[in-house]
Design a protein around this motif. Structure first.
Motif, PDB file in Angstrom:
ATOM      1  N   ILE A 155       0.941  -1.257  -0.023  1.00 14.73           N
ATOM      2  CA  ILE A 155      -0.123   0.075   0.014  1.00 14.73           C
ATOM      3  C   ILE A 155       0.815   1.335  -0.119  1.00 14.73           C
ATOM      4  CG2 ILE A 155      -1.780   1.315   1.244  1.00 14.73           C
ATOM      5  CD1 ILE A 155      -2.721  -1.426   2.506  1.00 14.73           C
ATOM      6  N   ASP A 156       2.000   1.133   0.853  1.00 12.30           N
ATOM      7  CA  ASP A 156       2.984   2.322   0.648  1.00 12.30           C
ATOM      8  C   ASP A 156       3.435   2.544  -0.575  1.00 12.30           C
ATOM      9  OD1 ASP A 156       2.532   2.490   3.569  1.00 12.30           O
ATOM     10  OD2 ASP A 156       4.480   1.713   3.967  1.00 12.30           O
ATOM     11  N   ILE A 157       3.751   1.530  -1.369  1.00 14.17           N
ATOM     12  CA  ILE A 157       4.267   1.864  -2.813  1.00 14.17           C
ATOM     13  C   ILE A 157       3.184   2.183  -3.698  1.00 14.17           C
ATOM     14  CG2 ILE A 157       4.827   0.460  -4.866  1.00 14.17           C
ATOM     15  CD1 ILE A 157       6.341  -1.416  -2.736  1.00 14.17           C
ATOM     16  N   ILE A 158       1.879   1.897  -3.548  1.00 15.78           N
ATOM     17  CA  ILE A 158       0.923   2.483  -4.174  1.00 15.78           C
ATOM     18  C   ILE A 158       0.533   3.746  -3.989  1.00 15.78           C
ATOM     19  CG2 ILE A 158      -1.676   1.964  -4.709  1.00 15.78           C
ATOM     20  CD1 ILE A 158      -1.284  -0.905  -4.286  1.00 15.78           C
ATOM     21  N   ARG A 159       0.663   4.067  -2.832  1.00 13.78           N
ATOM     22  CA  ARG A 159       0.642   5.547  -2.469  1.00 13.78           C
ATOM     23  C   ARG A 159       1.681   6.411  -3.072  1.00 13.78           C
ATOM     24  NH1 ARG A 159      -3.332   8.464   0.805  1.00 13.78           N
ATOM     25  NH2 ARG A 159      -3.101   7.153   2.696  1.00 13.78           N
ATOM     26  N   ASP A 160       2.760   6.087  -3.272  1.00 13.40           N
ATOM     27  CA  ASP A 160       3.675   6.858  -3.922  1.00 13.40           C
ATOM     28  C   ASP A 160       3.387   7.226  -5.341  1.00 13.40           C
ATOM     29  OD1 ASP A 160       5.785   6.473  -1.754  1.00 13.40           O
ATOM     30  OD2 ASP A 160       6.571   4.798  -2.871  1.00 13.40           O
ATOM     31  N   THR A 161       2.706   6.377  -5.999  1.00 11.65           N
ATOM     32  CA  THR A 161       2.172   6.590  -7.436  1.00 11.65           C
ATOM     33  C   THR A 161       0.961   7.373  -7.362  1.00 11.65           C
ATOM     34  OG1 THR A 161       1.760   5.710  -9.577  1.00 11.65           O
ATOM     35  CG2 THR A 161       1.349   4.243  -7.936  1.00 11.65           C
ATOM     36  N   ALA A 162       0.150   7.124  -6.361  1.00 13.90           N
ATOM     37  CA  ALA A 162      -1.209   7.916  -6.257  1.00 13.90           C
ATOM     38  C   ALA A 162      -0.971   9.318  -5.939  1.00 13.90           C
ATOM     39  CB  ALA A 162      -1.807   7.013  -4.883  1.00 13.90           C
ATOM     40  N   SER A 163       0.256   9.460  -5.356  1.00 15.66           N
ATOM     41  CA  SER A 163       0.444  11.056  -4.919  1.00 15.66           C
ATOM     42  C   SER A 163       1.022  11.711  -6.116  1.00 15.66           C
ATOM     43  CB  SER A 163       1.283  11.213  -3.537  1.00 15.66           C
ATOM     44  OG  SER A 163       2.817  10.623  -3.960  1.00 15.66           O
ATOM     45  N   SER A 164       1.819  11.104  -6.835  1.00 16.56           N
ATOM     46  CA  SER A 164       2.411  11.566  -8.054  1.00 16.56           C
ATOM     47  C   SER A 164       1.234  12.135  -9.297  1.00 16.56           C
ATOM     48  CB  SER A 164       3.349  10.711  -8.895  1.00 16.56           C
ATOM     49  OG  SER A 164       4.336  10.131  -8.021  1.00 16.56           O
ATOM     50  N   HIS A 165       0.112  11.188  -9.153  1.00 16.32           N
ATOM     51  CA  HIS A 165      -0.888  11.398 -10.114  1.00 16.32           C
ATOM     52  C   HIS A 165      -2.013  11.904  -9.673  1.00 16.32           C
ATOM     53  CE1 HIS A 165       1.104   9.119 -13.569  1.00 16.32           C
ATOM     54  NE2 HIS A 165       1.771   8.774 -12.818  1.00 16.32           N
ATOM     55  N   ASP A 166      -1.880  12.340  -8.391  1.00 16.94           N
ATOM     56  CA  ASP A 166      -3.290  12.902  -7.739  1.00 16.94           C
ATOM     57  C   ASP A 166      -4.377  11.791  -8.017  1.00 16.94           C
ATOM     58  OD1 ASP A 166      -1.851  14.941  -7.420  1.00 16.94           O
ATOM     59  OD2 ASP A 166      -2.744  16.449  -8.408  1.00 16.94           O
ATOM     60  N   ARG A 167      -4.354  10.469  -7.774  1.00 17.44           N
ATOM     61  CA  ARG A 167      -5.244   9.750  -7.869  1.00 17.44           C
ATOM     62  C   ARG A 167      -5.897   8.849  -6.648  1.00 17.44           C
ATOM     63  NH1 ARG A 167      -1.946   6.332 -12.675  1.00 17.44           N
ATOM     64  NH2 ARG A 167      -2.976   7.621 -14.381  1.00 17.44           N
ATOM     65  N   ALA A 168      -7.126   8.267  -6.651  1.00 19.37           N
ATOM     66  CA  ALA A 168      -7.521   7.680  -5.621  1.00 19.37           C
ATOM     67  C   ALA A 168      -7.156   6.177  -6.092  1.00 19.37           C
ATOM     68  CB  ALA A 168      -9.142   7.603  -5.426  1.00 19.37           C
ATOM     69  N   PHE A 169      -6.604   5.505  -5.359  1.00 22.64           N
ATOM     70  CA  PHE A 169      -6.473   3.666  -5.484  1.00 22.64           C
ATOM     71  C   PHE A 169      -7.569   3.110  -4.704  1.00 22.64           C
ATOM     72  CE2 PHE A 169      -3.079   2.440  -8.027  1.00 22.64           C
ATOM     73  CZ  PHE A 169      -2.543   3.792  -8.668  1.00 22.64           C
ATOM     74  N   ILE A 170      -8.467   2.153  -5.147  1.00 26.49           N
ATOM     75  CA  ILE A 170      -9.184   1.214  -4.647  1.00 26.49           C
ATOM     76  C   ILE A 170      -8.355  -0.074  -4.583  1.00 26.49           C
ATOM     77  CG2 ILE A 170     -11.367   0.188  -4.241  1.00 26.49           C
ATOM     78  CD1 ILE A 170     -11.368   3.373  -5.124  1.00 26.49           C
ATOM     79  N   ILE A 171      -7.696  -0.443  -3.194  1.00 20.49           N
ATOM     80  CA  ILE A 171      -6.983  -1.812  -3.167  1.00 20.49           C
ATOM     81  C   ILE A 171      -7.632  -2.989  -2.506  1.00 20.49           C
ATOM     82  CG2 ILE A 171      -4.752  -2.508  -2.093  1.00 20.49           C
ATOM     83  CD1 ILE A 171      -4.027   0.292  -2.162  1.00 20.49           C
ATOM     84  N   GLU A 172      -7.644  -3.956  -2.927  1.00 17.85           N
ATOM     85  CA  GLU A 172      -8.515  -5.163  -2.495  1.00 17.85           C
ATOM     86  C   GLU A 172      -7.341  -5.924  -1.616  1.00 17.85           C
ATOM     87  OE1 GLU A 172     -11.299  -7.239  -5.140  1.00 17.85           O
ATOM     88  OE2 GLU A 172     -10.735  -9.126  -4.262  1.00 17.85           O
ATOM     89  N   VAL A 173      -7.989  -6.431  -0.346  1.00 19.22           N
ATOM     90  CA  VAL A 173      -6.814  -7.263   0.282  1.00 19.22           C
ATOM     91  C   VAL A 173      -7.672  -8.609   0.536  1.00 19.22           C
ATOM     92  CG1 VAL A 173      -5.753  -5.271   1.238  1.00 19.22           C
ATOM     93  CG2 VAL A 173      -7.437  -6.342   2.558  1.00 19.22           C
ATOM     94  N   MET A 174      -6.822  -9.636   0.982  1.00 16.82           N
ATOM     95  CA  MET A 174      -7.633 -10.838   1.181  1.00 16.82           C
ATOM     96  C   MET A 174      -8.233 -10.983   2.648  1.00 16.82           C
ATOM     97  SD  MET A 174      -5.113 -13.943   0.069  1.00 16.82           S
ATOM     98  CE  MET A 174      -5.300 -14.692  -1.555  1.00 16.82           C
ATOM     99  N   GLY A 175      -9.131 -11.785   2.943  1.00 21.06           N
ATOM    100  CA  GLY A 175      -9.930 -12.010   4.129  1.00 21.06           C
ATOM    101  C   GLY A 175     -11.452 -12.160   3.491  1.00 21.06           C
TER     102      GLY A 175
END
Ligand code: F6P
Length: 319
Positions: free
Chosen positions: A150-170
């Motif tokens: 998620i930290d890694i995805i946050r890096d790119t989310a912040s560069s592109h001003d995006r929202a990421f919907i991240i699905e995790v297990m459970g």
């Protein structure tokens, strides 16, 4: 008790190997013979059973997966399969069994216990949804992996001003989603234990957007919904451009954390001691920082609740 068997069953998780190693080495140190059963309950049906020695568990304390292999066994859910397993246990002269896995595995362990087999379970599941223990082996490693991703995805989310919907297990549990949301600073978490209102989440995200927050992360537990469904419904309502990421089985592997290595080692040790002291039909557990045993019947029949304080924390920190 002279001869015991050990198996791993259900979904694998990091730390199963550390638990196997501990069972084998503890058993050997107490003068027991120990047998590895391959592929979970399938190994009990098909007699896939081999003696283990100290060297057979060398170099695995840090390795994810399970050297004994694992499987989900449909046949074992029925009486005929369970009777066959009992026969194999008798044929191999096993006096006790250590069974490592999640909910389905503990149900299998309870079935064997009810048929008179001395069994101790060890909780191993990234879902951390087993009643009676605060932590299951593998959950901490999965959390660390999930949060790193998620930290890694946050890096790119912040560069592109995006929202990421991240699905995790459970599958039925929001533990991974909730803890990783708190630890990664996610703006929202959607979990199966709590009804969710997507309009309210959309409003929350859009307000953050208008207030100048340049990116957002929404964590979805697979048991609550899918990232694709949630993204479709949030898209065009929250200001940000949206993207999806499904973490999937990445969360099940990876080098075992120190916490999981230690807990798995202690659980393995306690499982063998339990068998030696006539504690049958139980699962090793960690509750309020104390190592203990919980009745398999409770683990199987009762449902673990999500920690309400954790829930409050997630809500308060998501603004
Ligand atoms: O029970 C652990 C778990 O990882 C769940 O979170 C998930 O739904 C399931 O196993 C996936 O199972 P499989 O690897 O058999 O697809």
């Amino acid at each position: 008790m002279k001869k015991i068997g050990v198996l791993t069953s259900g979904g694998d998780c990091s730390g199963m190997n550390a638990a196997i190693r501990s069972v084998v080495r503890t058993a050997l140190s107490k003068g027991l013979e120990v047998y590895g059963i391959r592929q979970g309950f399938i190994g009990l049906l098909d007699g896939l059973i081999k003696p283990m020695d100290s060297r057979s568990v060398s170099g695995i304390v840090q390795r994810a997966g399970t050297i004994l292999h694992t499987a989900r066994c449909e046949e074992f859910k029925f009486d005929r399969g369970q009777e066959q397993a009992v026969k194999t246990i008798q044929d191999f002269g096993l006096d006790g069994l250590v069974v490592i896995g999640g909910n389905g595995t503990m149900a299998g362990a309870l079935a064997l216990h009810n048929k008179g087999v001395p069994v101790v379970g060890i909780p191993g599941s990234i879902d951390n949804d087993l009643y009676g223990t605060d932590m299951s082996v593998g959950a901490d490693t999965a959390l660390n992996t999930t949060v790193s991703m998620i930290d890694i995805i946050r890096d790119t989310a912040s560069s592109h001003d995006r929202a990421f919907i991240i699905e995790v297990m459970g599958r039925d549990s929001g533990y991974l989603a909730l803890v990783s949301a708190v630890a990664s600073g996610a703006e929202a978490a959607i979990i199966p234990e709590v009804p969710f209102d997507l309009d309210a989440i959309a409003t929350h995200l859009f307000e953050r957007y208008k207030a100048g927050k340049t990116n957002s992360i929404v964590i979805v537990a697979e048991g609550a919904s899918s990232a694709y469904t949630i993204e479709r419904k949030l898209k065009n309502k929250i200001g940000y451009e949206t993207r999806i990421s499904v973490l999937g089985h990445i969360q099940r592997g990876g080098a075992t954390t120190v916490f999981d290595r230690l807990m798995a080692s202690k659980f393995g040790h306690n499982a063998v001691e339990g068998l030696l002291h006539g504690k049958f039909g139980v699962m090793t557990a960690l509750h309020n920082s104390q190592y203990m045993y919980v009745a398999l019947e409770d683990t199987v029949l009762k449902k673990k609740k999500i920690n309400s304080k954790l829930l409050d924390l997630a809500v308060d920190l998501s603004s």
